[in-house]
Each structure stands twice: as C-alpha cells, then as structure tokens.
Scaffold this motif. Structure first.
Motif, PDB file in Angstrom:
ATOM      1  N   GLU A  92      71.362  96.522  65.159  1.00 15.73           N
ATOM      2  CA  GLU A  92      71.636  95.308  65.946  1.00 15.73           C
ATOM      3  C   GLU A  92      73.026  95.371  66.578  1.00 15.73           C
ATOM      4  OE1 GLU A  92      69.114  92.301  63.023  1.00 15.73           O
ATOM      5  OE2 GLU A  92      71.268  92.021  63.207  1.00 15.73           O
ATOM      6  N   GLY A  96      66.243 104.232  63.538  1.00 16.77           N
ATOM      7  CA  GLY A  96      65.417 103.110  63.988  1.00 16.77           C
ATOM      8  C   GLY A  96      63.964 103.173  63.522  1.00 16.77           C
ATOM      9  N   GLU A 135      61.242 102.069  58.083  1.00 16.62           N
ATOM     10  CA  GLU A 135      60.660 100.741  57.882  1.00 16.62           C
ATOM     11  C   GLU A 135      61.694  99.792  57.289  1.00 16.62           C
ATOM     12  OE1 GLU A 135      56.892 100.876  55.770  1.00 16.62           O
ATOM     13  OE2 GLU A 135      57.005  98.675  55.668  1.00 16.62           O
ATOM     14  N   HIS A 191      66.747  97.626  61.111  1.00 14.08           N
ATOM     15  CA  HIS A 191      66.966  97.290  62.520  1.00 14.08           C
ATOM     16  C   HIS A 191      68.417  97.548  62.862  1.00 14.08           C
ATOM     17  CE1 HIS A 191      63.189  94.963  62.253  1.00 14.08           C
ATOM     18  NE2 HIS A 191      63.077  95.443  63.475  1.00 14.08           N
ATOM     19  N   TYR A 238      69.824 104.348  66.858  1.00 16.38           N
ATOM     20  CA  TYR A 238      68.430 103.950  66.951  1.00 16.38           C
ATOM     21  C   TYR A 238      67.514 105.175  66.815  1.00 16.38           C
ATOM     22  CZ  TYR A 238      64.563 100.964  67.885  1.00 16.38           C
ATOM     23  OH  TYR A 238      63.410 100.263  67.724  1.00 16.38           O
TER      24      TYR A 238
END
Ligand SMILES: O=P(O)(O)OC[C@H]1O[C@@H](O)[C@H](O)[C@@H](O)[C@@H]1O
Length: 323
Positions: A23, A15, A18, A21, A11
């Motif tokens: 997960e 992270g 743009e 994500h 992250y």
C-alpha cells in the motif's frame, strides 16, 4: 528508485502472496498483512509496525490519526524503533554521547525510525502466522553522525501474538555503544481505567522529578504526565517479568514479554504536554500508553566488531476474563 519503481518492485516480488497487500499511504510504503489470526500494517520507513489487531480483539497498538505520512518524518504510534540513542541524544550516557560530534543536531530517538528499511522477505509460516524480515544497513562512511558500520535486522511475526526480534550487528572494525527501544504505543479504552502489573517493587528513574530513583509501589496507574525508566538490571534479573496492561474499559489485557532488555520506559504525556507534541491531538493521551522494551540508561549495549545483540518483544492480547 523512486516511489513508483519501489512499489512496482515490491508488488512483483511480494504482491502474489496470499493475505499481503502493498500500500501507499501518502509518501510512505506499507505492507498490509491479513491471516487467519490477525492483521497488521508495517511501514518500510523505520521498519515500523503501525497496526496490529488479532481477530476477535480490539486494536492492540495506538496509531495517531494526525500522522502526515511524510518521508523522513516518524509516524507517531505503533512501534517506532529508537536507535542508536534514546530520546534527546544529550540525555544519553557518556559512552553514547562521546561518539557524536557536539555540533550536529541529532533527531530525537536516533535516526533508524526516520529512514527507509529494506523488505527482505515475507513468509507465510502457516495460515495463522506471517513472518516479515526487514533490514537497515549502514556503511561506516555513510553518515558523519554515525561512522560505524552496522546492520539492523528486524523479524516481525504476525499471528495470535505479535513478535518482534531486532538484531543489531557491528559489521565494522571499531566497537560502538548504543541505546535502543521498541517504543510501543498501546491502545487503551480510557487511560484512567488502566493498570499495569509486572513492575511492582521495581526501581525506576523518574525523568519528571530530577531523575530521582524511586520504587514502584503496587500496580501502576496513570493519572498525570508519566516518563519513567524502570531499571530492572539494578535487581540483577536475567529476564524481565511479563508486563500486563489491564484495560478495564475495553475488558482487554495485553501481555508484554521482552528479552534482551533490562529497562522498560513508561510514558504518557498527559493533558499539557499533549498540546505541544506533533502528530498528537489534545485528548489522544487518554487512549494510549507507551510501555517500551528498551536498552536505555545504564542498560546500554556495547558491541565489539562482529558482535550482535537481540532485543525481543512478544505482545499478546487477551480478554480480561482470561486472568
Ligand atoms: O516525541 P518523540 O520524539 O517521539 O518522543 C516521545 C517520548 O518518548 C518517550 O520514550 C520518552 O521517554 C519521552 O521523554 C518522549 O517525550
């Protein structure tokens, strides 16, 4: 690093980009990519692309809804990577089986798909293209099963087409041989309303009929269990023809272009075998077809020290009306 530490590290490193994500799907970490052309989901275990959908099209890859997302267990669907052998080890050519201890109980399709890969970089090439680089490094002494120093590098480009480039390098001092496959599961609306073009007149080994060599007559339709290795090298072709998966139900087609490969595996378990597969519902065979960019059968790869070999795949969805 435990899962929480891995997540925190990923992250903080990626992270902020743009459309990215990080997960957690039960025990497995994935990177979700969303740009102006497409979205995709890539798991670090196995360097496995699980989902790909270009905007305005239906999902190109099939992913089982029965997956349990457990560490060490391959996901069924998307594009698992088979390496360094294909299917059951014992069914591979002698140059490969001779490298292994007969007493070992090797997992089907090798071990690359069961293990954690490293995410090296994520680059937004443009607003419509995102590139991820992953790697899987093996030291010679790392496992008894595969005492060869080797490095796998996978570049995944998510855009209006999905591109995969797998580079295998012998980083050690002994030559080795391997089979591999980008074991792609394509999503279809209804398997009985699909056709595959690009394999006409190609010879194939029918794994369900005593490994007999047959010739593909016309377009391929699937109406029963199918497990074939199309051996393009027998025709001495440098590159494979573009394969087209025609899905009349969804009025979509998928263009599949491979290089560094002279073999294509086509697989659908159909009704009976579906009942014995893990992570596969009884009627899932109606919604998928595997067309695998491969180096299998007589198309195995041998690498001398410091040599590399690439296996590439580009997948492009189109409306059927674009033909
Ligand atoms: O269940 P697995 O190990 O993912 O393998 C699925 C199938 O993969 C295909 O590539 C093989 O040709 C089949 O023989 C095999 O059954």
């Amino acid at each position: 690093m435990n899962l929480a530490q891995q997540l925190q590290h990923l992250y903080s490193e990626f992270g902020h980009i743009e459309g990215i994500h990080i997960e957690l799907h039960k025990e497995l970490i994935a990177v979700a990519v969303n740009n102006s052309a497409a979205k995709a989901l890539i798991f670090l275990q196995g360097g496995q692309v699980a989902e790909y959908q270009a905007h305005g099209h239906s999902k190109t890859l099939w992913l089982s809804s029965s997956n349990r997302y457990q560490q060490g267990q391959p996901l069924r669907g998307g594009i698992p990577i088979s390496w360094p052998w294909f299917g059951q080890l014992a069914q591979n050519p002698k140059a490969i089986t001779a490298q292994f201890d007969a007493a070992a109980q090797p997992p089907a399709h090798g071990f690359a798909r069961n293990n954690l890969w490293q995410l090296d970089s994520i680059t937004p090439v443009s607003s419509s293209q995102t590139q991820l680089k992953l790697s899987y490094e093996l030291a010679a002494e790392q496992q008894a099963l595969w005492p060869y120093a080797s490095r796998l590098e996978l570049t995944i480009t998510v855009g209006e087409q999905l591109e995969l480039n797998l580079v295998v390098t012998n980083t050690g001092s002994k030559p080795f041989s391997y089979s591999s496959a980008l074991h792609s599961y394509y999503a279809v609306g209804d398997i009985s309303r699909c056709q595959v073009s690009g394999l006409e007149e190609q010879r194939y080994i029918d794994k369900l009929d005593n490994e007999q060599v047959k010739t593909q007559q016309g377009l391929l339709s699937i109406s029963s269990e199918t497990d074939r290795i199309y051996q393009h090298s027998r025709l001495q072709q440098k590159e494979l023809p573009t394969i087209r998966l025609i899905d009349k139900e969804q009025q979509q087609q998928t263009l599949i272009h491979s290089s560094g490969s002279h073999s294509t595996v086509v697989w659908n378990p159909w009704r009976n075998k579906a009942q014995h597969l893990n992570n596969f519902a009884d009627d899932d065979y109606q919604q998928m077809l595997c067309i695998e960019t491969a180096n299998v059968g007589e198309d195995i790869v041998t690498l001398a020290p410091r040599q590399s070999r690439q296996l590439q795949l580009a997948i492009k969805p189109q409306p059927l009306s674009a033909t």
